[in-house]
Design an enzyme around this catalytic site. Structure first.
Site, mmCIF file in Angstrom:
data_model
loop_
_atom_site.group_PDB
_atom_site.id
_atom_site.type_symbol
_atom_site.label_atom_id
_atom_site.label_comp_id
_atom_site.label_asym_id
_atom_site.label_seq_id
_atom_site.Cartn_x
_atom_site.Cartn_y
_atom_site.Cartn_z
ATOM 1 N N CYS A 123 0.835 -1.204 0.000
ATOM 2 C CA CYS A 123 0.000 0.000 0.000
ATOM 3 C C CYS A 123 0.870 1.255 0.000
ATOM 4 O O CYS A 123 1.516 1.576 1.011
ATOM 5 C CB CYS A 123 -0.921 -0.031 1.230
ATOM 6 S SG CYS A 123 -1.818 1.496 1.522
ATOM 7 N N CYS A 157 -0.001 3.948 2.565
ATOM 8 C CA CYS A 157 0.391 3.523 3.917
ATOM 9 C C CYS A 157 1.827 3.955 4.228
ATOM 10 O O CYS A 157 2.157 4.259 5.378
ATOM 11 C CB CYS A 157 0.281 2.006 4.059
ATOM 12 S SG CYS A 157 -1.388 1.350 3.896
#
Length: 321
Positions: free
Chosen positions: A78, A81
């Protein structure tokens, strides 16, 4: 040490107040050192730590009764993230113990991912007193994240009396080098104990307040004040009349508050907490707030680490959320 005409059996021995205060001070010093060095305090968690399914109960649920736990759901693949994660870690350091950050890798912990109903990552939740609270999803701007965290910290303190263990990392080294002051509070604390011995509850309250005026975080004075105020509230009550009034009018919140005070003084801790949690659940407006505040005051009498307090905080969270 306690007034000769008032029983505190089953609650907290006032003679042990000083020992409890010293223990709490040592624990707070250990947490401050942990925040400064990044090492766990007494085996406890760091300000930022990874959590898996096996550690969820202890590292998040149990920890959330002492400090707000912010959860960062993330994954290696991700990209957002990778931007949000370091920002949250930096803010955890800046907030210095007002919240802790638990990082959960969703690829390795699918059950937790599903339990929280996460729709996408990054996703950030909080857990306070065992209750999950969704905060935001996606890589939000830092200003917005700070606002959310400020609201979380404020709500945890005002609603549940959960304040974590705020420390000043920059000043921790200086505090470590300087010897802990032993005065001028010794004389005032001794005066409070003497007042309690002689049943002078007004004098004891004033003496503890004098200490807290200069040292608001003094654990011995905070605990002693909570106990002295409780004893003063129940001193002139007619126990039989109060209990009858509470039994006859379950919806009368002031009556339930008076009965809860008597429950605690009589050593019926769970009954006192349960009575006030029920009062919060049944009431609204000023009555609800009065019951909630009194419950937090009774938590102070027993002590934040007592399992009965931890259980009651969780019950309070369930009726508030």
């Amino acid at each position: 040490m306690q007034p000769r005409n008032m029983s505190m059996s089953g609650v907290v021995d006032l003679a042990a107040v000083k020992a409890a205060g010293e223990a709490k001070q040592k624990a707070e010093q250990a947490r401050a050192e942990a925040a400064r060095t990044g090492r766990p305090a007494g085996g406890g968690a760091r300000l930022v730590f990874d959590v898996d399914e096996a550690g969820f109960q202890q590292d998040i649920l149990q920890r959330s009764t002492e400090v707000p736990v912010v959860i960062d759901f993330w994954a290696e693949w991700c990209e957002p993230c990778k931007q949000l994660g370091p920002l949250l870690e930096r803010l955890a350091g800046e907030y210095a113990g007002k919240f802790v950050l638990a990082k959960i890798d969703v690829d390795s912990n699918q059950a937790l991912f599903q339990q929280f109903g996460v729709q996408g990552i990054p996703a950030v939740f909080a857990v306070v007193a065992g209750q999950p609270i969704p905060l935001f999803q996606g890589a939000a701007p830092e200003a917005q994240i700070r606002q959310v965290l400020d609201q979380l910290v404020q709500a945890a303190e005002q609603q549940f009396g959960i304040v974590g263990a705020p420390v000043d990392p920059a000043g921790a080294a200086e505090a470590e080098e300087a010897p802990a002051p032993v005065g001028p509070y010794d004389a005032l604390l001794e005066a409070a104990s003497q007042a309690l011995d002689h049943g002078d509850l007004d004098g004891a309250v004033q003496a503890y307040q004098n200490v807290l005026a200069d040292d608001p975080a003094n654990p011995e004075a905070k605990l002693g004040l909570a106990q002295a105020e409780l004893l003063r509230r129940v001193k002139d009550l007619d126990p039989q009349a109060v209990r009858k009034e509470a039994a006859d009018a379950p919806g009368d919140v002031p009556a339930q508050i008076r009965a809860a005070d008597l429950d605690l003084v009589g050593g019926h801790v769970e009954d006192a907490f349960g009575r006030l949690v029920d009062a919060v659940r049944r009431s609204a407006g000023e009555d609800r707030e009065a019951a909630r505040v009194r419950l937090l005051e009774l938590f102070e009498v027993i002590g934040a680490d007592d399992p009965r307090v931890i259980s009651a905080r969780t019950a309070l969270a369930r009726v508030l959320f």
